[in-house]
Design an enzyme around this catalytic site. Structure first.
Site, short mmCIF file in Angstrom:
data_model
loop_
_atom_site.label_atom_id
_atom_site.label_comp_id
_atom_site.label_asym_id
_atom_site.label_seq_id
_atom_site.Cartn_x
_atom_site.Cartn_y
_atom_site.Cartn_z
N ASP A 310 0.80 -1.22 0.00
CA ASP A 310 0.00 0.00 0.00
C ASP A 310 0.84 1.28 0.00
O ASP A 310 0.31 2.35 0.23
CB ASP A 310 -0.93 0.01 1.21
CG ASP A 310 -0.19 -0.05 2.54
OD1 ASP A 310 1.01 -0.39 2.53
OD2 ASP A 310 -0.82 0.24 3.58
N THR A 340 12.41 1.69 -30.75
CA THR A 340 11.07 1.12 -30.94
C THR A 340 9.98 2.18 -30.98
O THR A 340 9.02 2.06 -31.75
CB THR A 340 10.78 0.10 -29.83
OG1 THR A 340 11.79 -0.91 -29.85
CG2 THR A 340 9.42 -0.55 -30.04
N GLU A 380 14.86 8.60 -33.11
CA GLU A 380 15.69 7.91 -34.10
C GLU A 380 14.91 7.67 -35.39
O GLU A 380 14.25 6.64 -35.53
CB GLU A 380 16.18 6.59 -33.51
CG GLU A 380 16.97 6.77 -32.21
CD GLU A 380 17.51 5.46 -31.64
OE1 GLU A 380 17.70 4.49 -32.42
OE2 GLU A 380 17.73 5.40 -30.42
N TYR A 448 28.18 4.35 -31.61
CA TYR A 448 28.29 2.89 -31.59
C TYR A 448 27.27 2.35 -32.57
O TYR A 448 26.49 3.11 -33.16
CB TYR A 448 28.07 2.34 -30.18
CG TYR A 448 26.93 2.98 -29.41
CD1 TYR A 448 25.60 2.68 -29.70
CD2 TYR A 448 27.19 3.90 -28.40
CE1 TYR A 448 24.56 3.28 -29.01
CE2 TYR A 448 26.15 4.50 -27.69
CZ TYR A 448 24.84 4.19 -28.01
OH TYR A 448 23.81 4.78 -27.33
#
Length: 606
Positions: A310, A340, A380, A448
């Site tokens: 709680d 995504t 992206e 990267y």
């Protein structure tokens, strides 16, 4: 379920009064009396079984009962049944369960426990009165105060504040406990603890006392880590930022606590929490269970205290709150989008002000507003292609960042993860990053994933080259090219962070040791083909060579590229010569349990 050890039988029972219940007795006007007696029912040398019996000796019912007592040092309860038993130092409290709190006149109830030590109970209280039935007060003990919050943490002090306890007769004062030991008694709802040691962990709880001198239950626990002592980053240092992924708590079993136990928390300045969703032109929750609902056990928790069903906030957000209490110099940003969920930015860019308002409302939700120090946008890619393609134009990103800065103001961090495509006419050139840079604190340049088994036949190439080299598959796909192109566009160097991947990318079916070999597909990976954590690769496929400032490894038919502490040191030295703002890495769980790559990032920038 309860388990009772019955290793040794029988010995003399010891009947003693019990100490200090916290619970409701009968109404004040009723003439209620009760007794509590203790018996040591078994002893097997290394431990014992004890039993308390509460008996209603009055003429009206008792609706609940609480017993308090003191054990000498070295004697303690290890498990209990038919009562909820807690302790504060050597002081023990037992409360009835929901099913055995009511006692009719003449009725009795017992609960038992297993313990260690040879001591006997002392200073017994039942419902705040004597356990012999002579004094049972009619009023209830106070409630627990709110969990204290820490502020103004320095090398040697911390200010604690808490919400007041309640009591039908009024609160007299509060005991402040540090690491389970009382250090002060105050009449207000705040206290500043001084004389602490720099760079040290402490825990605090608070307990209320009413005007009848009844003490209530202790509050929740707050963890504090004092500054200094070489364990907290200096705010003037370069940015040293790590991504924490909300999904890492599942299959990877990587919790916020691991940031502490790895030593990484003492090496960083910022965390990006990834990811929030972008949908319908708005910022949205990514995973509500992971974000604010999952209950962490004591061994998984930063504070070492288990979540309750709680409590107002659980999940990763509460763990980040606990982390910030221990390491107050760490700033946390909520990152939205990612590979995504970047498809939602096109719609967001059509109404930047509405998007910014939705993000502000979510980040500053009162339930977790204190957790976040700003927002990070991981689009992206604006006006280019990622998982999907965007055609919102070169000004869309600048307009979005301008709206976010206007809404969040100067006191919040506003940052963005950006492409590292330094090729002529590539993704950097597709967007007005220079125009947007006036609105951001910095860009996380994703230096990267330049090359990998998404080209399954190769050629093999390091996924994070610092510089170009003979035979590189795509010109401009290097860290140096990306940084140079941002600078040429007009982005200040101190607003650019170099990116480090704490993982490798690899191919299989490779016979050539040097880069440039052919392959038949992606090398096997623990979670995804073609990708593996550094903590695995460092031993499963050790480095066989270096190229362009990063490492590669050829083992059997597999070929991997990844950064090591040595290559990270080279990259950090380069970043300093370029005047960059610092570095970031993706993401914590790829590192070793001792955080050796994060240590290399931090040490290389110091």
């Amino acid at each position: 379920m309860r388990v009772r050890d019955r290793v040794a039988a029988g010995f003399a029972s010891l009947l003693l009064p019990l100490a200090g219940l916290v619970g409701l007795a009968a109404p004040a006007e009723a003439a209620t009396t009760a007794t509590a007696t203790y018996a040591r029912t078994q002893d097997w040398g290394t431990g014992f079984e004890g039993r308390w019996t509460v008996r209603n000796t009055g003429t009206t019912s008792i609706s609940s009962w609480t017993i308090q007592w003191d054990f000498p040092t070295g004697t303690s309860v290890t498990s209990a049944w038919d009562a909820d038993v807690t302790s504060s130092g050597t002081h023990w409290t037992a409360k009835n369960k929901s099913y055995n709190g009511t006692l009719a006149p003449g009725a009795s109830v017992s609960f038992g426990f297993n313990g260690v030590g040879t001591g006997s109970p002392a200073n017994c209280k039942l419902n705040g009165g004597g356990c012999d039935g002579t004094t049972v007060p009619g009023d209830a003990p106070p409630s627990a105060p709110g969990t204290p919050t820490a502020s103004g943490v320095t090398d040697t002090s911390a200010k604690l504040s808490w919400s007041a306890a309640t009591d039908d007769k009024g609160i007299k004062n509060y005991d402040v406990l540090r690491d389970g030991t009382k250090i002060a008694t105050v009449t207000t709802t705040s206290y500043t603890d001084t004389g602490l040691t720099a760079g040290t962990d402490y825990t605090y709880t608070v307990q209320a006392r009413d005007t009848a001198d009844q003490t209530g239950p202790v509050s929740g626990t707050t963890a504090v880590h004092t500054t200094g002592g070489g364990t907290n980053p200096n705010p003037g240092d370069k940015v040293k930022l790590g991504y924490f992924t909300e999904w890492g708590i599942y299959g990877r079993g990587y919790n916020v606590k691991n940031v502490v136990t790895s030593g990484s928390a003492a090496k960083i300045t910022h965390i990006n929490y990834a990811f929030g969703n972008v949908t319908g032109g708005r910022c949205a929750i990514g995973d509500s269970y992971a974000d604010y609902d999952k209950a962490f056990t004591a061994d998984q928790s930063v504070s070492g205290v288990a979540d309750n069903w709680d409590q107002p906030l659980r999940g990763n957000f509460n763990q980040l709150r606990q982390l910030k209490a221990k390491y107050p110099n760490i700033k946390v940003l909520w990152s939205f989008g990612g590979w995504t969920w970047s498809g939602g930015f096109g719609e967001a860019a059509r109404n930047p002000a509405a998007f910014a308002q939705s993000c502000y409302d979510l980040v500053e939700d009162p339930r977790w507003a204190d957790v976040f120090d700003g927002i990070d946008i991981d689009w992206e890619y604006p006006n280019a292609c990622g998982l999907s393609c965007d055609s919102s134009g070169p000004a869309a990103f600048r307009n979005l960042m301008a709206a976010l800065r206007a809404k969040f103001g100067a006191n919040h961090l506003v940052t963005a993860a950006t492409t590292a495509d330094g090729s002529p006419g590539g993704k950097i050139d597709a967007t007005d990053y220079a125009g947007a840079s006036q609105y951001v604190n910095w860009y996380n340049v994703m230096t990267y994933d330049f090359f990998g088994a998404f080209a399954p036949q190769g050629p093999t190439a390091p996924h994070s080259p610092l510089t170009s080299y003979s035979g590189i598959p795509t010109a401009g796909f290097t860290t140096a090219d990306a940084i140079a192109r941002y600078k040429a566009q007009g982005v200040p160097a101190n607003k650019l962070l170099i990116g480090i991947g704490l993982y490798g990318r690899g191919w299989t079916g490779v016979t050539q040791d040097a880069p440039g070999g052919t392959a038949t597909g992606a090398a096997p990976g623990t979670y995804e083909p073609g990708i593996e954590d550094y903590k695995v690769l460092k031993t499963s496929c050790p480095v066989t060579g270096t190229v362009a400032g990063t490492a590669y490894a050829h083992c059997g038919n597999n070929w991997w590229s990844y950064d090591t502490p040595a290559t990270i040191g080279t990259k950090m030295a380069w970043a300093k010569t370029q005047g960059l703002g610092g570095a970031f890495f993706w993401e914590f769980s790829g590192d070793t349990t001792g955080g050796e790559l994060v240590n290399a990032v931090s040490g290389g920038l110091s």
